[in-house]
Scaffold this motif. Structure first.
Motif, short mmCIF file in Angstrom:
data_model
loop_
_atom_site.label_atom_id
_atom_site.label_comp_id
_atom_site.label_asym_id
_atom_site.label_seq_id
_atom_site.Cartn_x
_atom_site.Cartn_y
_atom_site.Cartn_z
N ASP A 187 -3.30 5.12 6.37
CA ASP A 187 -3.28 6.38 7.06
C ASP A 187 -2.12 7.30 6.33
O ASP A 187 -1.87 8.29 6.95
CB ASP A 187 -3.09 6.29 8.54
N ARG A 188 -1.68 6.99 5.14
CA ARG A 188 -0.72 7.64 4.59
C ARG A 188 -0.96 7.31 2.95
O ARG A 188 -1.50 6.24 2.83
CB ARG A 188 0.76 7.41 4.99
N PRO A 189 -0.03 8.07 2.12
CA PRO A 189 -0.11 7.80 0.72
C PRO A 189 0.39 6.13 0.40
O PRO A 189 1.16 5.89 1.20
CB PRO A 189 0.95 8.86 0.13
N LEU A 190 -0.27 5.81 -0.37
CA LEU A 190 -0.42 4.18 -0.69
C LEU A 190 0.84 3.61 -1.41
O LEU A 190 0.82 3.24 -2.64
CB LEU A 190 -1.59 3.60 -1.33
N HIS A 230 8.20 15.64 -7.49
CA HIS A 230 7.08 16.46 -7.94
C HIS A 230 6.74 15.77 -9.52
O HIS A 230 5.54 16.13 -9.83
CB HIS A 230 7.55 17.67 -8.28
N VAL A 231 7.35 14.94 -9.63
CA VAL A 231 7.04 14.05 -11.04
C VAL A 231 5.89 12.96 -10.61
O VAL A 231 5.26 12.49 -11.92
CB VAL A 231 8.11 13.53 -11.83
N VAL A 232 5.61 12.48 -9.65
CA VAL A 232 4.50 11.64 -9.10
C VAL A 232 3.75 12.10 -8.03
O VAL A 232 3.92 11.91 -6.87
CB VAL A 232 5.27 10.38 -8.78
N PRO A 233 2.68 12.97 -8.61
CA PRO A 233 1.79 13.67 -7.53
C PRO A 233 1.09 12.75 -6.50
O PRO A 233 1.00 13.19 -5.38
CB PRO A 233 0.85 14.60 -8.06
N VAL A 234 0.75 11.57 -6.83
CA VAL A 234 0.12 10.60 -6.03
C VAL A 234 0.84 10.09 -5.03
O VAL A 234 0.39 9.75 -3.91
CB VAL A 234 -0.19 9.64 -6.76
N PHE A 235 2.40 10.32 -4.75
CA PHE A 235 3.13 9.84 -3.93
C PHE A 235 2.77 10.88 -2.59
O PHE A 235 3.48 10.22 -1.51
CB PHE A 235 4.68 9.91 -4.41
N ARG A 236 2.17 12.13 -2.87
CA ARG A 236 2.12 12.90 -1.57
C ARG A 236 0.58 13.07 -1.51
O ARG A 236 0.03 13.90 -0.74
CB ARG A 236 2.60 14.14 -1.78
N GLN A 237 -0.16 11.90 -1.76
CA GLN A 237 -1.60 11.97 -1.77
C GLN A 237 -2.25 10.89 -1.11
O GLN A 237 -1.78 9.93 -1.25
CB GLN A 237 -2.52 12.17 -3.20
#
Length: 509
Positions: free
Chosen positions: A114-117, A52-59
Motif C-alpha cells: 500500500d506504499r512505495p516498495l 528527488h534523485v530516486v523518483p521510484v521512492f515516492r511512487q
C-alpha cells in the motif's frame, strides 16, 4: 503514469509469504573519524533531501481491476518517509553476527503493497570490530522490490544516495514536491482495453515460435522411451533444489579483487566474470561433495545479462535478460573449469540464444509467467523430475572508490536476492574498493551448514591459484568435452526439427 514491464510485473505475481521478491542490502559505515556518530534524525533529514534523485521512492502501485493489465507506477498521494524507515539500537549486542541475524529477520518480511516498495532500517550501536569497543559505526538494512529495480540498477540507486567525498554535504531542505494526480478509473480501464486488443497480435507471433519448441519437446519425450544415449538438457538434482520455507540466512565472505585479476592474467583468454563464476563453481563443488551429493553431473546456473543501454539508461526497472550456464562442476581441474565456463558463456549456442531471451517477457504475459512458476513449485517439478537450473549467480561490478554518508565511510556491503520455491540458494557477488564480496542468500532449512560456504570460498581461491599456475595460458581446451556430447539422438532431433520448421514456414506463408 508508467506501466510496469512484463518482467517487472512478474516479480509482483511471484511473491508469496515464503518468497518475498525484494533485493536486500546491508551497508556498514565507519564513524570513528567523526566527532559524533550520525544521529538517526540527521539521517532522516539527509535522506529526505535526496529523495528527488530516486523518483521510484515516492511512487506506488496502481493495480488494474481483475488484473486486466499490468500495474502502473504513480505518485503516492499519501507519501510519508516515516512509513519507510525504522530505527534499531543493538546496544551491548552490537556485533556483526547480531547485525546479520537482525538483517536476516528483516529481509524475511515482504514489503507492504500500500506504499512505495522500499524500506530502510537504521542500525545504531554497531561495532565494526567485535574486539574493539571504540570501533563505532552504524549500518543500513535496505529492501527494494525486484519489481522496481534489478541488481544493476540497485547499485546505481545506492550510488546516487551516497557521497563521493569524506566532507559531509550540507543537508538542505527537500525540494518542493507535489504528487501528480493519479489516473481515473475510466482511463485505467480504457488503457487495459487497448492492451487487450494488442495482445492477440503478440500471441500470434508467440504461438508460431512456441510451436517449434513444443514439437521438439514432443519428439524428445518419445525418444526418451527408446534405449538411446539421450543427454538430458536439464540441471541435476542438488542440495539446493528443495522446497523452501520463510527462513533466511545470509553468508558472506570477501576476497581481494587483485587475486582474481591475477588468475585472469595467468589463464589468458578469459574474463574476470569467468573467474568469479569459476570461484563460485569450485566452492559449490566442494560444498556438494562435503554434503555427499553427486558431483558427476555439472551444476547449471542462471546468470543475468544486463541489456541496459548506456545512452538510454534509467536507474529503475529490470533491464536484463538471462542465460542458463553450465558451470562445469564435473571438471576436476578448477583452472580448466574456468576455461570451460568461458567457452560455455561466449561461444556456445545457448549464449547466442540468450541475448534475445528478453523477448519472451515482451510476448508472454506476466500472469502466465507467474502461473508457470507457481505450478513449477506446487507440482514440485524440481524435486520429482529435474530442476530447470540449480541456482542464480549475479556478478555486479561496484564502485572502486570509497563512498560516504555524511562523512562516515562505507567499509563493507552485503547484498541479497530473492529465493524461490525449489531454489534454496542464490549468489550475488559485488565488488567495492578492491574487494569482491560473495554473498550467499540461503534457506537454512534447505541448505544445511551454510556457514561452511565461507571456508569453501577461501579454500577454492587457493586451489584455483595453484591450478592456474600449473595450467598456464597455453593449454588448449577440448571444446567438445566441455559441452553436451553430440549423440545419435541429437542428429535425429536435428533432422526432425528441420521438418517441423519447414512445415511452420509453409503455415506462415
Amino acid at each position: 503514469m508508467r506501466q510496469l514491464s512484463e518482467l517487472d510485473a512478474s516479480f509482483l505475481y511471484l511473491e508469496s509469504e515464503t518468497t518475498p521478491m525484494h533485493i536486500g542490502g546491508i551497508y556498514l559505515f565507519d564513524a570513528r573519524e567523526q566527532k559524533s556518530p550520525l544521529a538517526y534524525s540527521a539521517f532522516v533529514a539527509y535522506l529526505r533531501s535526496r529523495l528527488h534523485v530516486v523518483p521510484v521512492f515516492r511512487q506506488c502501485l496502481k493495480e488494474i481491476p481483475l488484473r486486466l493489465g499490468r500495474p502502473y507506477w504513480i505518485d503516492d498521494p499519501n507519501f510519508s518517509i516515516e512509513r519507510h524507515l525504522a530505527y534499531v539500537n543493538l546496544g551491548e549486542q552490537g556485533r556483526k553476527d547480531s547485525l546479520m541475524t537482525l538483517a536476516s529477520k528483516i529481509l524475511e518480511e515482504p514489503l507492504k503493497r500500500d506504499r512505495p516498495l522500499w524500506h530502510i532500517t537504521f542500525v545504531d550501536g554497531f561495532r565494526l570490530d567485535d574486539d574493539d569497543p571504540d570501533s563505532q559505526g552504524f549500518a543500513l538494512i535496505v529492501k527494494l522490490h525486484h519489481a522496481a529495480i534489478d541488481a544493476f540498477s540497485g547499485e546505481d540507486i545506492i550510488g546516487n544516495l551516497l557521497e563521493y567525498s569524506p566532507d559531509p554535504r550540507p543537508i538542505h531542505a527537500p525540494r518542493p514536491w507535489q504528487p501528480r494526480p493519479g489516473p481515473s478509473e475510466e482511463r485505467v480501464m480504457l488503457q487495459a482495453g487497448a492492451n487487450i486488443l494488442r495482445t492477440p497480435l503478440q500471441f500470434t507471433a508467440l504461438a508460431v515460435n512456441a510451436a517449434e519448441a513444443t514439437a521438439r519437446g514432443l519428439v524428445q519425450k518419445q525418444l526418451r522411451k527408446l534405449p538411446l544415449p539421450f543427454p538430458l538438457f536439464s540441471a541435476p538434482h542438488s542440495p539446493f533444489n528443495r522446497q523452501i520455507t520463510a527462513n533466511r540466512q545470509i553468508v558472506s565472505t570477501s576476497v581481494d579483487l587483485s587475486r582474481l585479476k591475477a588468475i585472469k592474467a595467468t589463464l589468458g583468454d578469459v574474463t574476470l566474470n569467468d573467474v568469479v563464476l569459476g570461484l563460485c563453481a569450485e566452492a559449490l563443488r566442494r560444498y556438494s561433495a562435503e554434503q555427499g551429493a553427486d558431483t558427476e553431473r555439472s551444476l547449471v546456473a542462471m546468470t543475468p545479462i544486463s541489456v541496459r543501454s548506456n545512452s538510454l539508461r534509467r536507474a529503475t526497472g529490470n533491464q536484463m535478460s538471462a542465460m542458463l550456464l553450465d558451470l562445469a562442476t564435473n571438471e576436476p581441474d578448477p583452472a580448466l573449469r574456468i576455461r570451460r565456463i568461458h567457452w560455455n558463456a561466449v561461444a556456445s549456442e545457448p549464449y547466442r540464444e540468450a541475448i534475445a531471451a528478453d523477448r519472451l517477457t515482451e510476448l508472454l504475459p506476466s500472469t502466465m509467467l507467474a502461473l508457470s512458476a507457481r505450478l513449477y513449485s506446487e507440482l514440485q517439478i524440481a524435486q520429482r523430475y529435474q530442476p530447470a537450473f540449480n541456482l542464480p549467480i549475479t556478478n555486479v561490478p561496484g564502485p572502486q572508490v570509497p563512498l560516504y554518508l555524511q562523512g562516515a565511510r562505507l567499509v563493507q556491503q552485503y547484498n541479497t536476492a530473492p529465493l524461490f520455491d525449489s531454489l534454496g540458494l542464490v549468489i550475488v557477488a559485488v565488488s567495492y574498493q578492491g574487494q569482491l564480496t560473495i554473498n550467499f542468500t540461503l534457506c537454512p532449512d534447505v541448505v544445511a551448514d551454510g556457514d561452511s560456504l565461507q571456508r569453501h570460498v577461501t579454500e577454492s581461491l587457493g586451489a584455483i591459484e595453484e591450478a592456474a599456475r600449473d595450467l598456464g595460458p597455453e593449454a588448449e581446451l577440448d571444446e567438445a568435452s566441455g559441452s553436451s556430447n553430440q549423440t545419435l539422438t541429437d542428429d535425429m532431433l536435428s533432422v526432425l526439427e528441420g521438418v517441423v520448421r519447414k512445415a511452420l514456414q509453409r503455415f506462415r506463408a
